[in-house]
Design an enzyme around this catalytic site. Sequence first.
Site, PDB file in Angstrom:
ATOM      1  N   ASN A  12       3.314  -4.941  -2.725  1.00  0.00           N
ATOM      2  CA  ASN A  12       3.395  -3.477  -2.776  1.00  0.00           C
ATOM      3  C   ASN A  12       4.057  -3.144  -4.115  1.00  0.00           C
ATOM      4  OD1 ASN A  12       5.283  -1.040  -0.771  1.00  0.00           O
ATOM      5  ND2 ASN A  12       3.621  -0.708  -2.206  1.00  0.00           N
ATOM      6  N   ASN A  63       3.989   8.715  -4.152  1.00  0.00           N
ATOM      7  CA  ASN A  63       2.818   7.908  -3.822  1.00  0.00           C
ATOM      8  C   ASN A  63       1.781   7.986  -4.939  1.00  0.00           C
ATOM      9  OD1 ASN A  63       3.533   6.758  -1.360  1.00  0.00           O
ATOM     10  ND2 ASN A  63       2.811   8.522  -0.185  1.00  0.00           N
ATOM     11  N   CYS A  72      10.954   4.367   0.986  1.00  0.00           N
ATOM     12  CA  CYS A  72      10.067   3.232   0.716  1.00  0.00           C
ATOM     13  C   CYS A  72      10.923   1.981   0.743  1.00  0.00           C
ATOM     14  CB  CYS A  72       9.369   3.382  -0.636  1.00  0.00           C
ATOM     15  SG  CYS A  72       8.281   1.987  -1.029  1.00  0.00           S
ATOM     16  N   GLY A  73      10.765   1.189   1.797  1.00  0.00           N
ATOM     17  CA  GLY A  73      11.616   0.023   1.964  1.00  0.00           C
ATOM     18  C   GLY A  73      11.414  -1.030   0.903  1.00  0.00           C
ATOM     19  N   ASN A  74      10.158  -1.329   0.539  1.00  0.00           N
ATOM     20  CA  ASN A  74       9.908  -2.337  -0.485  1.00  0.00           C
ATOM     21  C   ASN A  74      10.475  -1.916  -1.832  1.00  0.00           C
ATOM     22  OD1 ASN A  74       8.533  -4.239   1.130  1.00  0.00           O
ATOM     23  ND2 ASN A  74       6.636  -3.064   0.976  1.00  0.00           N
ATOM     24  N   ASN A 147      10.968   8.308   6.896  1.00  0.00           N
ATOM     25  CA  ASN A 147       9.637   8.903   6.819  1.00  0.00           C
ATOM     26  C   ASN A 147       8.930   8.666   8.151  1.00  0.00           C
ATOM     27  OD1 ASN A 147       9.224   6.158   6.514  1.00  0.00           O
ATOM     28  ND2 ASN A 147       8.071   6.290   4.633  1.00  0.00           N
ATOM     29  N   HIS A 149       6.397   7.551  11.122  1.00  0.00           N
ATOM     30  CA  HIS A 149       5.511   6.430  11.446  1.00  0.00           C
ATOM     31  C   HIS A 149       5.012   6.548  12.870  1.00  0.00           C
ATOM     32  CE1 HIS A 149       6.107   3.677   7.969  1.00  0.00           C
ATOM     33  NE2 HIS A 149       7.207   4.390   7.839  1.00  0.00           N
ATOM     34  N   ASN A 180       2.476   7.766   8.499  1.00  0.00           N
ATOM     35  CA  ASN A 180       2.118   6.389   8.198  1.00  0.00           C
ATOM     36  C   ASN A 180       1.639   5.735   9.490  1.00  0.00           C
ATOM     37  OD1 ASN A 180       3.289   6.051   5.305  1.00  0.00           O
ATOM     38  ND2 ASN A 180       4.956   6.990   6.467  1.00  0.00           N
ATOM     39  N   GLU A 198      -0.858   3.547   4.768  1.00  0.00           N
ATOM     40  CA  GLU A 198       0.292   4.286   4.273  1.00  0.00           C
ATOM     41  C   GLU A 198      -0.099   5.704   3.867  1.00  0.00           C
ATOM     42  OE1 GLU A 198       4.088   3.417   1.316  1.00  0.00           O
ATOM     43  OE2 GLU A 198       2.550   1.886   1.640  1.00  0.00           O
ATOM     44  N   CYS A 207       4.433  -2.712   3.651  1.00  0.00           N
ATOM     45  CA  CYS A 207       5.133  -1.441   3.790  1.00  0.00           C
ATOM     46  C   CYS A 207       6.457  -1.728   4.489  1.00  0.00           C
ATOM     47  CB  CYS A 207       4.295  -0.447   4.597  1.00  0.00           C
ATOM     48  SG  CYS A 207       5.131   1.136   4.889  1.00  0.00           S
ATOM     49  N   GLY A 208       7.559  -1.606   3.751  1.00  0.00           N
ATOM     50  CA  GLY A 208       8.865  -1.929   4.298  1.00  0.00           C
ATOM     51  C   GLY A 208       9.279  -0.998   5.420  1.00  0.00           C
ATOM     52  N   GLY A 210       7.263   0.672   7.289  1.00  0.00           N
ATOM     53  CA  GLY A 210       6.376   0.385   8.404  1.00  0.00           C
ATOM     54  C   GLY A 210       6.851  -0.811   9.212  1.00  0.00           C
TER      55      GLY A 210
END
Length: 266
Positions: A12, A63, A72-74, A147, A149, A180, A198, A207-208, A210
């Site tokens: 990602n 995005n 955004c975790g990643n 965010n 999900h 997401n 995403e 997706c972190g 996610g």
Amino acid sequence: MGRFSKMHGLGNDFVVIDARDDAVAMTQARARAIADRHTGIGCDQLIVIGAADDADVSMQIFNADGSEVEACGNATRCVPLFVGRDVTIRTKAGLLDAKAVDGGVSVDMGAPRFDWDAIPLSLPMDTLAMSASWEDLPPPAAVNVGNPHVIFFVEDMDGVNFDRLGPLIEHDPLFPQRVNVNFAQVTGDNHIRLIVWERGAGLTRACGTGACATAVAAIRRRLMAGPVTVSLPGGDLVVDWAPGGTIRMTGPATHVFDGEADWTRF
């Protein structure tokens, strides 16, 4: 000229802009132009690292379609690598901390939220097993981890048409801020296979947030206990959470190259 780094977490990928000393005016059109893989630099998300009064740095996330998102975790795992030390990070989703550990970077992603209006949904309903579904998918769970999900636990991942169902669910009126979409299959006692559509980016290698939302939903449904290994196309993340606590996500972050660009040209 502005400094940036190209980085990724499990494939990602991000353009990470340093705006700590010189602010960068970012618009939806500019973010979309920078993210374009043919005429720009190319990335799944554009990350702007700035100064913060109550944290080491701030982080804005855009995005590939130019829309700004909360978490955004990643990308969060990439920030200590970009800054060069463990950091606290101010985001729209709240204050996060990220630190280097064995196995990569560990991030406290904050506490998940489950109330229907915190996801948000347009109608009141139980978010553990929603009274809504799409085609032959089972009733999903919904979790906000900074965010929104929605998570579908399916028996056979290979039978799901992600390209068709992903955008259909992302844009459903039930989700006023879009959503997401996570397609998950339990493959072991504490192991989940995950594919994520995403919001604003489409299918992604990882997706972190996610992974966090899906692990939390699995623990809430008592399908397993943490820590949970979540396998995405780009690799594995480890997510741990206990009810009432915050989410801890651990995984790799990779620096690819550095560069400079004139942002006014985008």
